[in-house]
Scaffold this active site. Sequence first.
Site, mmCIF file in Angstrom:
data_model
loop_
_atom_site.group_PDB
_atom_site.id
_atom_site.type_symbol
_atom_site.label_atom_id
_atom_site.label_comp_id
_atom_site.label_asym_id
_atom_site.label_seq_id
_atom_site.Cartn_x
_atom_site.Cartn_y
_atom_site.Cartn_z
ATOM 1 N N LYS A 22 -39.039 40.460 68.663
ATOM 2 C CA LYS A 22 -39.818 41.678 68.971
ATOM 3 C C LYS A 22 -40.858 41.919 67.878
ATOM 4 O O LYS A 22 -42.030 42.165 68.168
ATOM 5 C CB LYS A 22 -38.897 42.887 69.060
ATOM 6 C CG LYS A 22 -39.620 44.229 69.089
ATOM 7 C CD LYS A 22 -38.697 45.417 69.183
ATOM 8 C CE LYS A 22 -38.239 45.917 67.850
ATOM 9 N NZ LYS A 22 -39.198 46.730 67.085
ATOM 10 N N ASN A 23 -40.428 41.818 66.620
ATOM 11 C CA ASN A 23 -41.337 42.194 65.531
ATOM 12 C C ASN A 23 -42.345 41.114 65.186
ATOM 13 O O ASN A 23 -43.165 41.305 64.285
ATOM 14 C CB ASN A 23 -40.518 42.606 64.301
ATOM 15 C CG ASN A 23 -39.757 43.903 64.574
ATOM 16 O OD1 ASN A 23 -40.021 44.577 65.580
ATOM 17 N ND2 ASN A 23 -38.804 44.224 63.731
ATOM 18 N N CYS A 117 -40.153 58.879 63.188
ATOM 19 C CA CYS A 117 -39.074 58.676 64.156
ATOM 20 C C CYS A 117 -37.776 59.022 63.430
ATOM 21 O O CYS A 117 -37.792 59.508 62.296
ATOM 22 C CB CYS A 117 -39.080 57.236 64.662
ATOM 23 S SG CYS A 117 -38.664 56.063 63.387
ATOM 24 N N ARG A 122 -42.477 57.530 58.198
ATOM 25 C CA ARG A 122 -43.241 56.324 58.521
ATOM 26 C C ARG A 122 -44.761 56.573 58.497
ATOM 27 O O ARG A 122 -45.465 56.462 59.474
ATOM 28 C CB ARG A 122 -42.791 55.744 59.851
ATOM 29 C CG ARG A 122 -41.286 55.493 59.848
ATOM 30 C CD ARG A 122 -40.778 54.800 61.053
ATOM 31 N NE ARG A 122 -41.130 53.370 61.031
ATOM 32 C CZ ARG A 122 -40.753 52.527 62.002
ATOM 33 N NH1 ARG A 122 -40.107 52.990 63.034
ATOM 34 N NH2 ARG A 122 -41.091 51.238 61.943
ATOM 35 N N ASP A 308 -32.927 46.322 59.137
ATOM 36 C CA ASP A 308 -32.613 46.394 60.568
ATOM 37 C C ASP A 308 -31.192 45.930 60.872
ATOM 38 O O ASP A 308 -30.693 46.168 61.980
ATOM 39 C CB ASP A 308 -33.606 45.556 61.381
ATOM 40 C CG ASP A 308 -35.004 46.141 61.322
ATOM 41 O OD1 ASP A 308 -35.959 45.429 61.672
ATOM 42 O OD2 ASP A 308 -35.144 47.306 60.891
ATOM 43 N N ARG A 401 -35.575 48.739 74.136
ATOM 44 C CA ARG A 401 -36.905 48.506 73.566
ATOM 45 C C ARG A 401 -36.946 47.164 72.839
ATOM 46 O O ARG A 401 -37.981 46.506 72.799
ATOM 47 C CB ARG A 401 -37.245 49.608 72.565
ATOM 48 C CG ARG A 401 -37.567 50.946 73.169
ATOM 49 C CD ARG A 401 -38.003 51.901 72.100
ATOM 50 N NE ARG A 401 -38.908 51.223 71.187
ATOM 51 C CZ ARG A 401 -39.112 51.611 69.918
ATOM 52 N NH1 ARG A 401 -38.472 52.645 69.434
ATOM 53 N NH2 ARG A 401 -39.948 50.967 69.141
HETATM 54 C C1 EPZ Z 1 -41.495 46.927 60.591
HETATM 55 O O1 EPZ Z 1 -41.800 48.302 60.638
HETATM 56 C C2 EPZ Z 1 -40.530 46.686 61.737
HETATM 57 N N1 EPZ Z 1 -41.168 47.031 63.005
HETATM 58 C C3 EPZ Z 1 -39.262 47.538 61.540
HETATM 59 O O2 EPZ Z 1 -38.366 47.207 62.582
HETATM 60 C C4 EPZ Z 1 -38.629 47.149 60.209
HETATM 61 O O3 EPZ Z 1 -37.504 47.957 59.985
HETATM 62 C C5 EPZ Z 1 -39.650 47.343 59.083
HETATM 63 O O4 EPZ Z 1 -40.840 46.574 59.369
HETATM 64 C C6 EPZ Z 1 -39.105 46.911 57.732
HETATM 65 O O5 EPZ Z 1 -38.700 45.589 57.792
HETATM 66 C C7 EPZ Z 1 -42.057 46.161 63.551
HETATM 67 O O6 EPZ Z 1 -42.360 45.120 62.985
HETATM 68 C C8 EPZ Z 1 -42.626 46.546 64.884
HETATM 69 P P1 EPZ Z 1 -42.866 49.041 56.872
HETATM 70 P P2 EPZ Z 1 -42.992 48.886 59.698
HETATM 71 O O7 EPZ Z 1 -44.304 49.416 56.969
HETATM 72 O O8 EPZ Z 1 -44.085 47.917 59.600
HETATM 73 C C9 EPZ Z 1 -43.113 52.900 54.161
HETATM 74 C C10 EPZ Z 1 -36.861 47.611 64.317
HETATM 75 O O9 EPZ Z 1 -35.759 48.154 64.413
HETATM 76 N N2 EPZ Z 1 -44.552 52.872 54.442
HETATM 77 O O10 EPZ Z 1 -42.486 47.771 56.152
HETATM 78 O O11 EPZ Z 1 -43.284 50.257 60.158
HETATM 79 C C11 EPZ Z 1 -42.318 53.295 55.392
HETATM 80 O O12 EPZ Z 1 -42.274 54.706 55.507
HETATM 81 C C12 EPZ Z 1 -37.952 48.248 63.497
HETATM 82 O O13 EPZ Z 1 -37.179 46.526 64.872
HETATM 83 C C13 EPZ Z 1 -45.389 53.750 53.767
HETATM 84 O O14 EPZ Z 1 -44.930 54.550 52.947
HETATM 85 O O15 EPZ Z 1 -42.219 48.976 58.303
HETATM 86 C C14 EPZ Z 1 -40.960 52.697 55.130
HETATM 87 O O16 EPZ Z 1 -40.209 53.587 54.306
HETATM 88 C C15 EPZ Z 1 -37.482 49.516 62.797
HETATM 89 N N3 EPZ Z 1 -46.714 53.749 54.040
HETATM 90 C C16 EPZ Z 1 -41.292 51.424 54.355
HETATM 91 O O17 EPZ Z 1 -42.646 51.570 53.894
HETATM 92 C C17 EPZ Z 1 -47.270 52.874 54.944
HETATM 93 O O18 EPZ Z 1 -48.505 52.905 55.140
HETATM 94 C C18 EPZ Z 1 -41.204 50.153 55.192
HETATM 95 O O19 EPZ Z 1 -42.100 50.296 56.260
HETATM 96 C C19 EPZ Z 1 -46.410 51.993 55.628
HETATM 97 C C20 EPZ Z 1 -45.058 52.004 55.355
#
Ligand code: EPZ
Length: 423
Positions: A22-23, A117, A122, A308, A401
């Site tokens: 998915k990711n 969420c 996020r 995850d 999803r």
């Molecule tokens: C991706 O989300 C995945 N989703 C998530 O999978 C996964 O948990 C996550 O990466 C971490 O591995 C997809 O790829 C579609 P991040 P993403 O930006 O990109 C903070 C699942 O269950 N952050 O690495 O949104 C954020 O708040 C989902 O499949 C900022 O502060 O994750 C979080 O605390 C859930 N500012 C941390 O970084 C930003 O601009 C990690 O978020 C962006 C992120």
Amino acid sequence: MAKILVNNNGPLFGEVKISGAKNAVLPLLAATLLTDETCVIEGAPDLVDVEVMKKMLLNYGASIDTSEEGVIKVTAEEIASVEADPEVVQEMRASIFTMGPMLARAGKVVMPMPGGCTIGKRPIDLHLKGFRALGAEIVEEDDKVIVSVGPEGLVGDAIYLDFPSVGATENILMAATLARGTTIIENAAKEPEIIDLANLLNKMGARIKSAGTDMIRIEGVEKLTGCIHGVIPDRIETGTFMLAAAITRGRLLIKNGLPGHVRPIISKLKECGVFVDATPEGILVDATEGELVATDIKTLPYPGFPTDIQSPFMAFLTTVKGESVVRETVFENRFMHVVELNRMGAGITTWNSSEATVPGGKKLRGAKVRATDLRAGAAMVLAGLVADGMTEVSEIYHIERGYENFVGKFKAIGADIMKIDED
Ligand code: EPZ
């Protein structure tokens, strides 16, 4: 509302085939906006989130052919609109992965601010920091963010990510492929999905080096072409079924999963006494012998233990001998499943929103529980597989999803599980 009913049917035995990730498929689909030629994405999983991303692409003016099973052909010949559909964005946060490609292709994108969420706020500040560094102007008005570039287009720059955000790395990577000059992303995310995206982009004519490390270098090019690309298997689905074997004390052969993408999960299961072997046929997980014991886990960006898998692994830890400590460092609110597991008698204590103590050695009891996020939903099903009495998991739209044929795959390995539609 649909629900999943699951009963304890003893150890699970058999084989399960892992679907496309998915990711990975979501950013791959977003990247098809970067060219006016046809991109063919093979091995795409049949997921609600994929349907939502297809709606995003159609809204921008792309045409999509899905006549062949598992294959999505996207042709964004013309960009008809730069405004993302708010209702679609509301359905899936990953819609924001279209911002980078739209900025590079059309010079502008209007995106409703994505909501948080259950697992956290996020924010997208790092995404916007990257776009600004490439020369974009960002205006936030009402509940929208408008990102646009001047006539000179995007210009490469060095961008440091305060946190190795997966989405921000992907968005900036896609935008930088068509920027003038060189872009360096420092402290970049290193997840396998980043490498998969860079492989697709390089097939399209991009010039990306060292994706998968914490410093990615992109030489901008004038134009990108179409391509054919297969999606990598889903490492989180792989980990979920490894845990299905472990929690039920069964034996599963997990086909199509890549051992190299799940090393932390293999290591931690071995620490608990589970037999895991990467064979030519697939990953063999055998928990039929010996008493399993506790271990501690701490989630970290890749190659650390994946956030995850935190909730499914916690469900497993409730059943092993001894006390485990679980630390969540990636998201600020990813313990919503603790309340649900405690409804089943897990006895977990949380010390704050990032540390939990799992006493272990519990015989869980079936209960009515909620899926509080995609992965927590899977965790509740795993718990239900070993609980006394029936477990009813509600709000399972989360699960659908991100897991292809979730109930069907569990049924095929002997689980007593069914989906009911109940108003
Ligand atoms: C991706 O989300 C995945 N989703 C998530 O999978 C996964 O948990 C996550 O990466 C971490 O591995 C997809 O790829 C579609 P991040 P993403 O930006 O990109 C903070 C699942 O269950 N952050 O690495 O949104 C954020 O708040 C989902 O499949 C900022 O502060 O994750 C979080 O605390 C859930 N500012 C941390 O970084 C930003 O601009 C990690 O978020 C962006 C992120």
